[in-house]
Design a protein around this motif. Structure first.
Motif, short mmCIF file in Angstrom:
data_model
loop_
_atom_site.label_atom_id
_atom_site.label_comp_id
_atom_site.label_asym_id
_atom_site.label_seq_id
_atom_site.Cartn_x
_atom_site.Cartn_y
_atom_site.Cartn_z
N PHE A 291 -0.33 -20.17 24.13
CA PHE A 291 0.62 -19.18 24.85
C PHE A 291 0.37 -17.87 23.88
N ALA A 292 -0.11 -17.81 22.67
CA ALA A 292 -0.12 -16.53 21.78
C ALA A 292 -1.25 -15.77 22.49
N PHE A 293 -2.40 -16.45 22.84
CA PHE A 293 -3.52 -15.87 23.36
C PHE A 293 -3.53 -15.41 24.71
N GLY A 294 -2.45 -16.04 25.32
CA GLY A 294 -2.18 -15.79 26.87
C GLY A 294 -1.16 -14.84 27.02
N PHE A 295 -0.60 -14.36 25.85
CA PHE A 295 0.32 -13.23 25.72
C PHE A 295 1.66 -13.92 26.64
N VAL A 296 2.01 -15.09 26.49
CA VAL A 296 3.10 -15.83 27.10
C VAL A 296 4.20 -15.50 25.83
N ARG A 297 5.24 -14.79 26.53
CA ARG A 297 6.61 -14.98 25.20
C ARG A 297 7.60 -15.77 25.77
#
Length: 256
Positions: free
Chosen positions: A60-66
């Motif tokens: 999620f961090a590397f996909g920029f999903v918050r």
């Protein structure tokens, strides 16, 4: 009407999906050897679970999903719960892994075991069920109860999988298994509402859209003093607790 391929209709979504897919698979392969080693012993499985949580967090961090998480009551990380949620998207699974501090097992379909590499990891950490086999369902209930007895939480999608044909309405009625085990072990049922995962991930093409996962972790519903006769009431209460905020979010009224 034939569904449009988002990779063709929106190349930016396609590029983003390839980017997030790369990190999903890349971090899995990087952590997989360590997870397999930790799976070999019962006393180290908990650490394999922690690595799965790390994998989810990195994805999620590397996909920029918050994440936007509403918590009605702070979770006790040492308490065993039976977590129940709607299941509209495969994104629900890694989202659950990221947001919960508890040590838990999913109850998932046995066919996942056939997935190369991932199937071995999933079956080693979770409880698999063939919903078409009564014996398998009985065995799954027994394994889940033993997990609760060892203070390990259970996550179950009481719709019985991604079965709804009319999002954002859940399939009903819920299956009984989650409520039977919670009442038998007198542990709380904790409803969770994923509001928009099915809008972020196109499960047909595994096309992910950027955005914010919105989830409500409701207050636990106590089962102390309940008997199996209370199961229909508990099942309906959990259904309404999960469904109402989903419909509110999408501006849809609860059916009468």
């Amino acid at each position: 009407m034939k569904k449009k391929n988002p990779y063709i209709s929106n190349p930016l979504i396609g590029l983003y999906s390839v980017w997030t897919g790369f990190w999903f698979i890349g971090w899995f392969l990087a952590l997989y050897p360590f997870m397999v080693i930790l799976l070999q012993r019962k006393d180290t499985k908990r650490y394999a679970h922690k690595l799965v949580r790390l994998w989810s967090s990195l994805f999620f961090a590397f996909g920029f999903v918050r994440f936007e998480i509403q918590t009605d009551k702070k979770l006790d990380s040492k308490q065993a719960y039976v977590f129940c949620s709607n299941h509209f998207s495969y994104l629900d699974i890694p989202a659950f892994v990221k947001i919960l501090p508890n040590y838990f097992s999913f109850v998932g379909k046995s066919s996942i075991k056939k997935v190369p590499l991932f199937g071995y990891l999933y079956s080693g950490l979770n409880i698999l069920v063939d919903r078409n086999d009564r014996g398998s369902r009985t065995a799954t209930l027994s394994k889940s109860i033993r997990a609760l007895q060892s203070n390990r939480s259970i996550i179950i999608f009481p719709e019985g999988g991604i079965t709804s044909k009319n999002f954002p309405f859940m399939s009903s009625p819920f299956k009984d298994g989650a409520f039977a085990m919670a009442i038998q072990q007198q542990v709380p049922v904790l409803p969770v509402s994923f509001l928009n995962n099915f809008q972020m991930l196109d499960d047909d093409f595994f096309a992910l859209r950027p955005g914010k996962v919105k989830v409500i972790i409701h207050a636990p519903i106590e089962t102390k003093g309940m008997t199996q006769e209370d199961m229909p009431m508990l099942r309906e209460k959990v259904f309404e607790t999960i469904q109402k905020p989903i419909l509110d979010y999408h501006g849809v009224d609860m059916p009468q």
